[in-house]
Design a protein around this motif. Structure first.
Motif, short mmCIF file in Angstrom:
data_model
loop_
_atom_site.label_atom_id
_atom_site.label_comp_id
_atom_site.label_asym_id
_atom_site.label_seq_id
_atom_site.Cartn_x
_atom_site.Cartn_y
_atom_site.Cartn_z
N VAL A 40 -73.01 -15.45 73.66
CA VAL A 40 -73.11 -14.83 72.60
C VAL A 40 -73.50 -15.53 71.41
O VAL A 40 -74.23 -15.26 70.24
N VAL A 41 -73.38 -16.87 71.47
CA VAL A 41 -73.61 -17.88 70.37
C VAL A 41 -74.93 -17.92 70.32
O VAL A 41 -75.80 -18.08 69.33
N PHE A 42 -75.72 -18.29 71.50
CA PHE A 42 -77.13 -18.28 71.45
C PHE A 42 -77.76 -16.96 71.06
O PHE A 42 -78.92 -16.97 70.18
N TRP A 65 -66.04 -18.20 54.40
CA TRP A 65 -65.79 -19.24 55.46
C TRP A 65 -64.59 -18.93 56.19
O TRP A 65 -64.46 -19.07 57.28
N LEU A 66 -63.61 -19.26 55.25
CA LEU A 66 -62.11 -19.11 55.74
C LEU A 66 -61.99 -17.92 56.59
O LEU A 66 -61.44 -17.85 57.77
N PHE A 67 -62.07 -16.65 55.96
CA PHE A 67 -62.04 -15.46 56.88
C PHE A 67 -62.77 -15.41 57.94
O PHE A 67 -62.42 -14.59 58.84
N LEU A 68 -64.19 -15.55 57.95
CA LEU A 68 -65.16 -15.65 59.07
C LEU A 68 -64.30 -16.69 60.13
O LEU A 68 -64.39 -16.09 61.09
N SER A 71 -61.47 -14.94 61.66
CA SER A 71 -62.01 -13.87 62.48
C SER A 71 -62.63 -14.24 63.81
O SER A 71 -62.29 -13.69 64.61
N GLY A 72 -63.07 -15.29 63.73
CA GLY A 72 -63.96 -16.06 65.07
C GLY A 72 -62.50 -16.38 65.79
O GLY A 72 -62.61 -16.16 67.11
N LEU A 73 -61.49 -17.11 65.50
CA LEU A 73 -60.36 -17.39 66.04
C LEU A 73 -59.75 -16.12 66.82
O LEU A 73 -59.16 -16.34 67.94
N GLY A 76 -61.93 -14.89 69.52
CA GLY A 76 -61.56 -15.96 70.71
C GLY A 76 -60.27 -15.43 71.48
O GLY A 76 -60.26 -15.57 72.67
N ALA A 77 -59.06 -15.30 70.60
CA ALA A 77 -57.86 -14.90 71.40
C ALA A 77 -58.24 -13.76 72.27
O ALA A 77 -57.59 -13.41 73.20
N SER A 78 -58.61 -12.55 71.31
CA SER A 78 -58.92 -11.27 71.95
C SER A 78 -59.59 -11.38 73.22
O SER A 78 -59.26 -10.86 74.21
#
Length: 137
Positions: A40-42, A65-68, A71-73, A76-78
């Motif tokens: 997904v990153v690539f 930045w903070l909310f993105l 959201s990424g965390l 990842g947890a999901s």
């Protein structure tokens, strides 16, 4: 156009579940999630450079930045929980429960974003909940 992208998202999400269930066999769920995440990153950064969107990086606010990042965390947890559930459960039961996120999102959008929660939203949420129960039981 948003509807087309939303529908494509649903189709790709369905493919994700089926492909993941097949691919995760005999693989640690955390390792499988990490492999998926690298892909997904690539793919995401490839799209950024393909569309020349990288020029927007300096203009991103601290709040964004903070909310993105948060959201990424959450993503990842999901994903970690989803892959573990897929590994030990049946896709036909895991996926409907995962889709309860629709109901949870509607409630959170009402509480945190002050979006309208209509009678239609309520009926839809109840039907999704009932449908999930029927499919899982």
């Amino acid at each position: 156009m948003w509807f087309v992208f939303a529908l494509l998202s649903a189709i790709f999400a369905a493919l994700t579940s089926i492909l993941a269930k097949i691919g995760i066999e005999g693989v640690n769920s955390n390792l499988a999630t990490a492999i998926r995440t690298v892909v997904v990153v690539f793919m995401s950064w490839g799209m950024v450079f393909l569309t020349h969107a990288q020029s927007g990086l300096p203009g991103i606010s601290r709040k964004s930045w903070l909310f993105l990042i948060l959201s990424g965390l959450a993503t990842g947890a999901s994903w970690l929980c989803y892959y573990r559930a897929l590994q030990i459960g049946e896709a036909s039961k895991v996926v409907p429960i995962d889709k309860l996120s629709v109901v949870i999102t509607l409630v959170m959008a009402f509480v945190f974003l002050h979006e309208e929660f209509t009678a239609k939203s309520l009926v839809g949420s109840v039907l999704i909940g009932i449908g999930t129960l029927i499919m899982v039981l």
